[in-house]
Design a protein around this motif. Sequence first.
Motif, PDB file in Angstrom:
ATOM      1  N   GLY A 199      -1.132   6.616   1.678  1.00  0.00           N
ATOM      2  CA  GLY A 199      -0.700   5.305   2.155  1.00  0.00           C
ATOM      3  C   GLY A 199       0.602   4.852   1.530  1.00  0.00           C
ATOM      4  O   GLY A 199       1.083   3.740   1.812  1.00  0.00           O
ATOM      5  N   ALA A 200       1.198   5.672   0.669  1.00  0.00           N
ATOM      6  CA  ALA A 200       2.449   5.297   0.004  1.00  0.00           C
ATOM      7  C   ALA A 200       3.560   5.104   1.018  1.00  0.00           C
ATOM      8  O   ALA A 200       3.835   5.988   1.834  1.00  0.00           O
ATOM      9  N   VAL A 201       4.204   3.946   0.964  1.00  0.00           N
ATOM     10  CA  VAL A 201       5.290   3.626   1.890  1.00  0.00           C
ATOM     11  C   VAL A 201       6.556   4.358   1.460  1.00  0.00           C
ATOM     12  O   VAL A 201       6.984   4.249   0.310  1.00  0.00           O
ATOM     13  N   ARG A 202       7.155   5.102   2.396  1.00  0.00           N
ATOM     14  CA  ARG A 202       8.398   5.817   2.113  1.00  0.00           C
ATOM     15  C   ARG A 202       9.612   5.106   2.694  1.00  0.00           C
ATOM     16  O   ARG A 202      10.691   5.127   2.111  1.00  0.00           O
ATOM     17  N   THR A 203       9.460   4.483   3.853  1.00  0.00           N
ATOM     18  CA  THR A 203      10.546   3.673   4.422  1.00  0.00           C
ATOM     19  C   THR A 203       9.943   2.404   5.005  1.00  0.00           C
ATOM     20  O   THR A 203       8.776   2.390   5.419  1.00  0.00           O
ATOM     21  N   PHE A 216       0.535   1.031   0.808  1.00  0.00           N
ATOM     22  CA  PHE A 216       0.827   0.328  -0.443  1.00  0.00           C
ATOM     23  C   PHE A 216       2.201   0.758  -0.920  1.00  0.00           C
ATOM     24  O   PHE A 216       2.721   1.801  -0.517  1.00  0.00           O
ATOM     25  N   PHE A 217       2.825  -0.050  -1.792  1.00  0.00           N
ATOM     26  CA  PHE A 217       4.196   0.283  -2.185  1.00  0.00           C
ATOM     27  C   PHE A 217       4.545  -0.019  -3.630  1.00  0.00           C
ATOM     28  O   PHE A 217       5.640   0.297  -4.072  1.00  0.00           O
ATOM     29  N   ILE A 218       3.678  -0.617  -4.410  1.00  0.00           N
ATOM     30  CA  ILE A 218       3.954  -0.854  -5.835  1.00  0.00           C
ATOM     31  C   ILE A 218       3.051   0.044  -6.654  1.00  0.00           C
ATOM     32  O   ILE A 218       1.830   0.053  -6.460  1.00  0.00           O
ATOM     33  N   THR A 219       3.639   0.825  -7.555  1.00  0.00           N
ATOM     34  CA  THR A 219       2.835   1.716  -8.394  1.00  0.00           C
ATOM     35  C   THR A 219       2.592   1.133  -9.782  1.00  0.00           C
ATOM     36  O   THR A 219       1.506   1.289 -10.328  1.00  0.00           O
ATOM     37  N   ASP A 276      10.277  -6.091 -19.921  1.00  0.00           N
ATOM     38  CA  ASP A 276      11.660  -5.696 -20.211  1.00  0.00           C
ATOM     39  C   ASP A 276      11.765  -4.688 -21.356  1.00  0.00           C
ATOM     40  O   ASP A 276      12.817  -4.085 -21.569  1.00  0.00           O
ATOM     41  N   LYS A 277      10.651  -4.488 -22.082  1.00  0.00           N
ATOM     42  CA  LYS A 277      10.656  -3.494 -23.164  1.00  0.00           C
ATOM     43  C   LYS A 277      10.079  -2.152 -22.713  1.00  0.00           C
ATOM     44  O   LYS A 277      10.019  -1.205 -23.480  1.00  0.00           O
ATOM     45  N   GLY A 278       9.639  -2.088 -21.466  1.00  0.00           N
ATOM     46  CA  GLY A 278       9.056  -0.852 -20.959  1.00  0.00           C
ATOM     47  C   GLY A 278       7.555  -0.754 -21.125  1.00  0.00           C
ATOM     48  O   GLY A 278       6.956   0.277 -20.812  1.00  0.00           O
ATOM     49  N   ASN A 279       6.916  -1.828 -21.597  1.00  0.00           N
ATOM     50  CA  ASN A 279       5.458  -1.827 -21.728  1.00  0.00           C
ATOM     51  C   ASN A 279       4.823  -2.001 -20.354  1.00  0.00           C
ATOM     52  O   ASN A 279       5.217  -2.882 -19.584  1.00  0.00           O
ATOM     53  N   VAL A 280       3.836  -1.184 -20.046  1.00  0.00           N
ATOM     54  CA  VAL A 280       3.183  -1.232 -18.733  1.00  0.00           C
ATOM     55  C   VAL A 280       2.274  -2.458 -18.676  1.00  0.00           C
ATOM     56  O   VAL A 280       1.360  -2.616 -19.481  1.00  0.00           O
ATOM     57  N   LEU A 281       2.530  -3.334 -17.712  1.00  0.00           N
ATOM     58  CA  LEU A 281       1.720  -4.541 -17.528  1.00  0.00           C
ATOM     59  C   LEU A 281       0.611  -4.314 -16.514  1.00  0.00           C
ATOM     60  O   LEU A 281      -0.466  -4.896 -16.614  1.00  0.00           O
ATOM     61  N   ALA A 282       0.884  -3.486 -15.508  1.00  0.00           N
ATOM     62  CA  ALA A 282      -0.121  -3.226 -14.468  1.00  0.00           C
ATOM     63  C   ALA A 282       0.214  -1.927 -13.755  1.00  0.00           C
ATOM     64  O   ALA A 282       1.376  -1.575 -13.604  1.00  0.00           O
ATOM     65  N   GLU A 283      -0.834  -1.219 -13.341  1.00  0.00           N
ATOM     66  CA  GLU A 283      -0.687  -0.019 -12.518  1.00  0.00           C
ATOM     67  C   GLU A 283      -1.552  -0.179 -11.276  1.00  0.00           C
ATOM     68  O   GLU A 283      -2.622  -0.802 -11.331  1.00  0.00           O
ATOM     69  N   PHE A 284      -1.096   0.383 -10.166  1.00  0.00           N
ATOM     70  CA  PHE A 284      -1.781   0.195  -8.899  1.00  0.00           C
ATOM     71  C   PHE A 284      -2.092   1.538  -8.252  1.00  0.00           C
ATOM     72  O   PHE A 284      -1.262   2.448  -8.258  1.00  0.00           O
ATOM     73  N   GLN A 285      -3.286   1.645  -7.704  1.00  0.00           N
ATOM     74  CA  GLN A 285      -3.730   2.863  -7.037  1.00  0.00           C
ATOM     75  C   GLN A 285      -3.992   2.564  -5.566  1.00  0.00           C
ATOM     76  O   GLN A 285      -4.272   1.427  -5.179  1.00  0.00           O
ATOM     77  N   PRO A 286      -3.922   3.591  -4.716  1.00  0.00           N
ATOM     78  CA  PRO A 286      -4.204   3.379  -3.278  1.00  0.00           C
ATOM     79  C   PRO A 286      -5.618   2.855  -3.064  1.00  0.00           C
ATOM     80  O   PRO A 286      -6.555   3.286  -3.746  1.00  0.00           O
ATOM     81  N   GLU A 287      -5.758   1.929  -2.118  1.00  0.00           N
ATOM     82  CA  GLU A 287      -7.079   1.398  -1.778  1.00  0.00           C
ATOM     83  C   GLU A 287      -7.554   2.078  -0.502  1.00  0.00           C
ATOM     84  O   GLU A 287      -7.562   1.492   0.574  1.00  0.00           O
ATOM     85  N   ASN A 288      -7.970   3.322  -0.601  1.00  0.00           N
ATOM     86  CA  ASN A 288      -8.333   4.079   0.588  1.00  0.00           C
ATOM     87  C   ASN A 288      -9.842   4.280   0.683  1.00  0.00           C
ATOM     88  O   ASN A 288     -10.533   4.414  -0.331  1.00  0.00           O
ATOM     89  N   LYS A 289     -10.320   4.307   1.916  1.00  0.00           N
ATOM     90  CA  LYS A 289     -11.751   4.433   2.157  1.00  0.00           C
ATOM     91  C   LYS A 289     -12.212   5.865   1.913  1.00  0.00           C
ATOM     92  O   LYS A 289     -11.527   6.829   2.267  1.00  0.00           O
ATOM     93  N   ALA A 290     -13.399   5.990   1.327  1.00  0.00           N
ATOM     94  CA  ALA A 290     -13.931   7.316   1.033  1.00  0.00           C
ATOM     95  C   ALA A 290     -14.565   7.949   2.274  1.00  0.00           C
ATOM     96  O   ALA A 290     -14.549   9.158   2.443  1.00  0.00           O
ATOM     97  N   ARG A 291     -15.137   7.120   3.169  1.00  0.00           N
ATOM     98  CA  ARG A 291     -15.864   7.657   4.326  1.00  0.00           C
ATOM     99  C   ARG A 291     -14.937   7.844   5.519  1.00  0.00           C
ATOM    100  O   ARG A 291     -14.114   6.972   5.829  1.00  0.00           O
TER     101      ARG A 291
END
Length: 779
Positions: A422-426, A574-577, A582-597
């Motif tokens: 689901g990663a947006v490329r354009t 989705f498009f934000i990973t 500003d110091k490079g500390n990771v505040l949040a990470e995001f994973q695809p919300e895809n259905k398993a079935r």
Amino acid sequence: MQKIRSKWLRWALWGAGGLVVAFILFYWSVYFGLWGPIPSRGELKEIVQNEASEVYGLEDKLIGKYYLFDRQSIPYEDIPQNLIDALVATEDFRYYDHNGIDYRSFFRVFFKSILLMDDSSGGGSTITQQLAKNLYKRKNYGRLGIAVNKLREMIIAKRIEKVYTKEEILTLYLNTVPFSDNTFGIESASYKFFNKRARRLKTEEAATLVGMLKANYYYNPRLFPEKSTKRRNTVLRQMEKYHYLEEAQYDSLKALPTELRYTAYSHDEGIAPYFREQVKKEVEAWCAANPREDGETYDIYRDGLRIYTTLDAKMQQLAEEAMREHLTSLQQQFEKSYGKRAPWITNTKMIEEAVKSSEPYLSLKQKGWEEKKIMDSLNKSRKIELFDWEENKIVNASTIDSIRHYLKFLNTGMVSIDPHTGAVRTWIGGINYKYFKYDHVRQSKRQVGSTFKPIVYTTAIENGLFPCTYFSPRKVVYEEYDGWSPSNATDKEEEEFVNYSLKYALSHSINTVAVKVLDFAGIDNTIAMAKKMGIVSPLPKVPSLALGTAGISVEEMAGAYASYVNNSRPVKPFFITRIEDDKGNVLAEFQPENKARPAFSEHTRQVMLEMMKATVNEGTAVRLRYAYKLNNAIAGKTGTTQSNKDGWFVGITPNLVTVTWVGSDDHRIGFRSTRIGQGANSALPVFARFIQKMNKDTIYNRYTAARFAPVSPFVMEELNCDPKREDTFLERFFGNPDKVRRKETREKRKMERIERREQKKKKKKKGFFKRLFGKKDKN
């Protein structure tokens, strides 16, 4: 004579002493804050500057910023030595020898700038003093302004030198100093003028940027390239003078032309502006829901967040080029087809409604203006810039003229996603963000036309319809829906005594067959399937659903179509990973919300993919092969809505799904003819040009050279039938039994079928003789 000389000497000494005392008193008045407070060492340790938040695409490619001041900080390790050498040689060659004040220059400044009030006497400020000026802006103190500000900067500079090392001061300075075009800090300037990180600057590029500091407007290389080059050579000469360059290096570098790669990171312009706007909305929502430890909310314009996305910057650029090339040509066809009878010229009611729904009108209305006064104001001509594909024009026109002008433009929405994640490329939300803010990927929901048919066919096959089932293309009147009767694009598609296979009907987009397939699948089942495939927009429970009368977004359609190359599983684009501070500390990470079935079976998936391959190889999208010479593995579906209002194309490749919509923002304006407005002509060419451009670059072989997985022999056998079958003699004799559809519900017909099956079961329970000689059932 001796007495006279002695007298003058005393007066001179008294005068000099008075001046010294006056200066000391003046100095202490500044030092103790009588002219305004001076930051303490503690405050200087906590220097915080507003920083632009940065948006990155794949491979950490900077694609945009959100800022009040275009500034982004970098550490000392990322500052190249050639840049430091150029700065020190030009601005403060005794930098490493003083403690914040160069006293040799100070006395020149004292006598000329302070005592003689000569604002043009120049120089004397060290790098540390310039940093003080950058951090704490000068104020207007009247005639003593120069003296007060200079002394303030000297005092602050000495304190800075006691708080920070020389390397830290250089870092602070280069991160805060103003450059041309409202740019602050060396990293932002490097990106803007040379489209690269500061650490990659060549010596002549570093000298160009340092040269700006003397007068950042006058030496702007974009506006005044000759002056900028001359100033750059002065910087190079200083570097040679103070032994940072050999003479041969200087001679070589000064002969080079200044080659800019100017990249403006404005909110309205640059690469992927619609995408950046959607990123901003999502990050702002995250910031509101995730405050810092101190309870304060992150500010996207001030806190220097780093936002990493899935966008492929180069692929986005190719997509935008493809869109511009096609829409420029299509717009000409569109306007020519209308001629002088265009609705944006002749339809006064439409123009009036457009004016009354416009922002300028509503703004004046809110202020309480009377109708006549509003219209008089909107009719006043002035110089304005109007967007046009060939070249923007500055003309004398009124606001109403402008509204009429923008009514004529076709718009577009296009998105490409990785169908496996689901990663947006354009992401192209429209033709020009500066003039058309509405995003046609996420915000707009337009009728999808025939691009909905694969969902109908998927439902039917999943519910037992054999792929080689034949349907008559002849019209049916549906009395239960007020006599509604779907028709096809041309009469040729309603050949008498000919029936079409599912594969032929879908690939050639036969409307009458699609409605009959929907009837078999069931409207409720089809709506349920659409939801399984990720469609969240409301769908009408009517047979015209088969023809795509529902309004669905481009983004939703991309996620649904991904299921055909993702093991029957839809994806949520989705498009934000991740987000960093500003110091490079990771505040949040995001994973695809895809259905398993899976939404449907593997058998159905393979059948549908083969049918949509046929759409490209022999159906409504065949121009991809013969006109655009594309040999890639492609499946797809075209779509055109009623009155040619919307044109669609969905292109499916093994690792990329692209959805394109083209139409007018005003729903009342459609294409004059199907020839121009059909999805194969209005939307498909954007995809075609896009793939052509990708084919030219081997870095996209993952997308362009990929092939679909082999189809099972069983599926190939099921699809192995003639595309058309003629009616038998009896079928011809009795005609089309479904010519008129009576008023009866699907539930009623279902109950009748169940009742007939039950009766057959009861009969089978009776023995042969009992059935032959037994009593008849009373019922």
